[in-house]
Scaffold this motif. Sequence first.
Motif, short mmCIF file in Angstrom:
data_model
loop_
_atom_site.label_atom_id
_atom_site.label_comp_id
_atom_site.label_asym_id
_atom_site.label_seq_id
_atom_site.Cartn_x
_atom_site.Cartn_y
_atom_site.Cartn_z
N ARG A 196 0.83 -1.20 0.00
CA ARG A 196 0.00 0.00 0.00
C ARG A 196 0.86 1.25 0.00
N ARG A 197 1.97 1.22 0.67
CA ARG A 197 2.84 2.40 0.72
C ARG A 197 3.39 2.75 -0.65
N GLU A 198 3.56 1.73 -1.48
CA GLU A 198 4.10 1.97 -2.81
C GLU A 198 3.02 2.16 -3.85
N ALA A 199 1.77 1.82 -3.50
CA ALA A 199 0.67 1.89 -4.46
C ALA A 199 0.11 3.30 -4.51
N ALA A 200 -0.63 3.58 -5.57
CA ALA A 200 -1.32 4.86 -5.69
C ALA A 200 -2.41 4.93 -4.64
N ALA A 201 -2.70 6.12 -4.14
CA ALA A 201 -3.68 6.29 -3.08
C ALA A 201 -5.06 5.80 -3.52
N ALA A 202 -5.34 5.88 -4.81
CA ALA A 202 -6.66 5.50 -5.30
C ALA A 202 -6.78 4.01 -5.60
N ALA A 203 -5.71 3.25 -5.39
CA ALA A 203 -5.75 1.81 -5.69
C ALA A 203 -6.83 1.12 -4.87
N GLN A 204 -7.51 0.17 -5.47
CA GLN A 204 -8.60 -0.52 -4.79
C GLN A 204 -8.09 -1.30 -3.58
N PRO A 205 -8.86 -1.29 -2.47
CA PRO A 205 -8.45 -2.07 -1.29
C PRO A 205 -8.43 -3.55 -1.58
N ARG A 206 -7.54 -4.24 -0.92
CA ARG A 206 -7.38 -5.67 -1.16
C ARG A 206 -7.77 -6.46 0.08
N ARG A 207 -8.20 -7.70 -0.15
CA ARG A 207 -8.60 -8.60 0.93
C ARG A 207 -7.89 -9.93 0.75
N VAL A 208 -7.18 -10.37 1.79
CA VAL A 208 -6.48 -11.65 1.78
C VAL A 208 -7.18 -12.58 2.76
N ILE A 209 -7.45 -13.80 2.32
CA ILE A 209 -8.09 -14.80 3.19
C ILE A 209 -7.06 -15.89 3.51
N VAL A 210 -6.80 -16.10 4.79
CA VAL A 210 -5.88 -17.16 5.22
C VAL A 210 -6.68 -18.45 5.38
N ALA A 211 -6.24 -19.49 4.68
CA ALA A 211 -6.96 -20.76 4.65
C ALA A 211 -6.81 -21.53 5.97
N THR A 212 -7.75 -22.42 6.21
CA THR A 212 -7.72 -23.28 7.40
C THR A 212 -7.71 -24.74 6.99
N THR A 213 -7.30 -25.60 7.90
CA THR A 213 -7.35 -27.05 7.70
C THR A 213 -7.87 -27.70 8.97
N LEU A 214 -8.43 -28.90 8.84
CA LEU A 214 -8.86 -29.66 10.01
C LEU A 214 -7.74 -30.60 10.43
N VAL A 215 -7.46 -30.60 11.72
CA VAL A 215 -6.42 -31.48 12.27
C VAL A 215 -7.03 -32.29 13.41
N ASP A 216 -6.90 -33.60 13.35
CA ASP A 216 -7.38 -34.48 14.42
C ASP A 216 -6.25 -34.76 15.40
N HIS A 217 -6.50 -34.52 16.67
CA HIS A 217 -5.57 -34.88 17.73
C HIS A 217 -6.20 -36.04 18.50
N PRO A 218 -5.84 -37.29 18.16
CA PRO A 218 -6.46 -38.43 18.85
C PRO A 218 -5.96 -38.55 20.28
N ARG A 219 -6.67 -39.36 21.05
CA ARG A 219 -6.24 -39.63 22.43
C ARG A 219 -4.86 -40.29 22.39
N PRO A 220 -3.90 -39.84 23.22
CA PRO A 220 -2.56 -40.44 23.22
C PRO A 220 -2.63 -41.92 23.61
N ARG A 221 -1.72 -42.69 23.05
CA ARG A 221 -1.63 -44.11 23.41
C ARG A 221 -1.24 -44.26 24.87
N GLN A 222 -1.87 -45.20 25.55
CA GLN A 222 -1.55 -45.45 26.96
C GLN A 222 -0.18 -46.13 27.06
N VAL A 223 0.64 -45.65 27.98
CA VAL A 223 1.95 -46.24 28.21
C VAL A 223 1.83 -47.29 29.31
#
Length: 345
Positions: free
Chosen positions: A312-339
């Motif tokens: 933005r600092r290098e862009a023209a003041a009239a430049a259109q605003p931008r939107r960035v979407i950070v993606a997500t993922t599903l992670v399963d944390h199973p019950r730890p194995r019993q020792v």
Amino acid sequence: MSAQQGPEQAVTMRDVAERLGVSTMTVSRALRGRPGIGEETRQRVLAEVAALGYRPNKQARSLRSGGPSELVGLVVTNLANPFYARLAIGLEEVCLRQGARVVLGSTGGDQAVEREVVADLLERGVDGLVVVPSGHDHSHLGGEQLRDTPVVLAAGPPMGIEADCVLVDDFGGTRAACRQLIARGHRRIGFLGLPPSLWTGSERFRGYAVALEEAGIALDERYVSRHRGDSALAEETARAMLVLPDPPTALLTANNRNTVGALRAVRAGGYPVALAGFDDIELADMLDVPLTVVSYDPAEVGRAAAALLYERREAAAAAQPRRVIVATTLVDHPRPRQVRDDSSF
């Protein structure tokens, strides 16, 4: 010091910028000999500085001596949430490479405090701002109010102004988590959400509600709570849901603080409940309760915000605003194995 300025009214960088009709960033770059402005503008700034008798803030200058020569302000709502620590790390990672230091301010989710923090950072001559907004009125973050200091919003979109922003896929991540619980046979799914006034609160609830609707499951208000993320309150709410005559068989939480509260409630009562939550939590793989999390890297939110800020600092003041979407993922944390305990052998 000019004749108009008394000893009790020291000239500020903002005064210089206002007289010339430029941003405080432009004045800052001219004084520091930084690239990014034309020579004619630089000379205009230097001439006005001499005419007004402006002197750089000694405290800010001493902080910068021998180190980064620019400041980027980061304004967050809740320092107790690990999300903001990771966001700050990602932001600082990029800013340091650009020769800038990050200055942090916290609002406690209070928009009045946010206005004060932003005004203070501007007075200190920050060269850019990254703000996690507290409410719906963002007028104080508009270009005119900031005197053209570039700003990027994080974790919430701009409202009433035009600005760049970085968002997490709040809707998609929550929808995916709820769909997975449904696919595993759950029809009664409790939701420990966030206030609907928050962007994250409304979007994550929408993901939950849409997933239920797609599966033909009626939304039961007894299984829904929407309050500001607080582990103690989430624990209390989860306990109340789990003692209903027909309790939920799964709980879906809207952030890591609510997940902690839900985990405490489930463990204390020994309830056979499936858990899924937005945000990964430290040591999730060590818990004795299986947990599915909507995972993403908060540091990436900070890195993306910094990238937008410098673009933005290098862009023209009239430049259109931008939107960035950070993606997500599903992670399963199973019950730890019993020792196995072999101490008796």
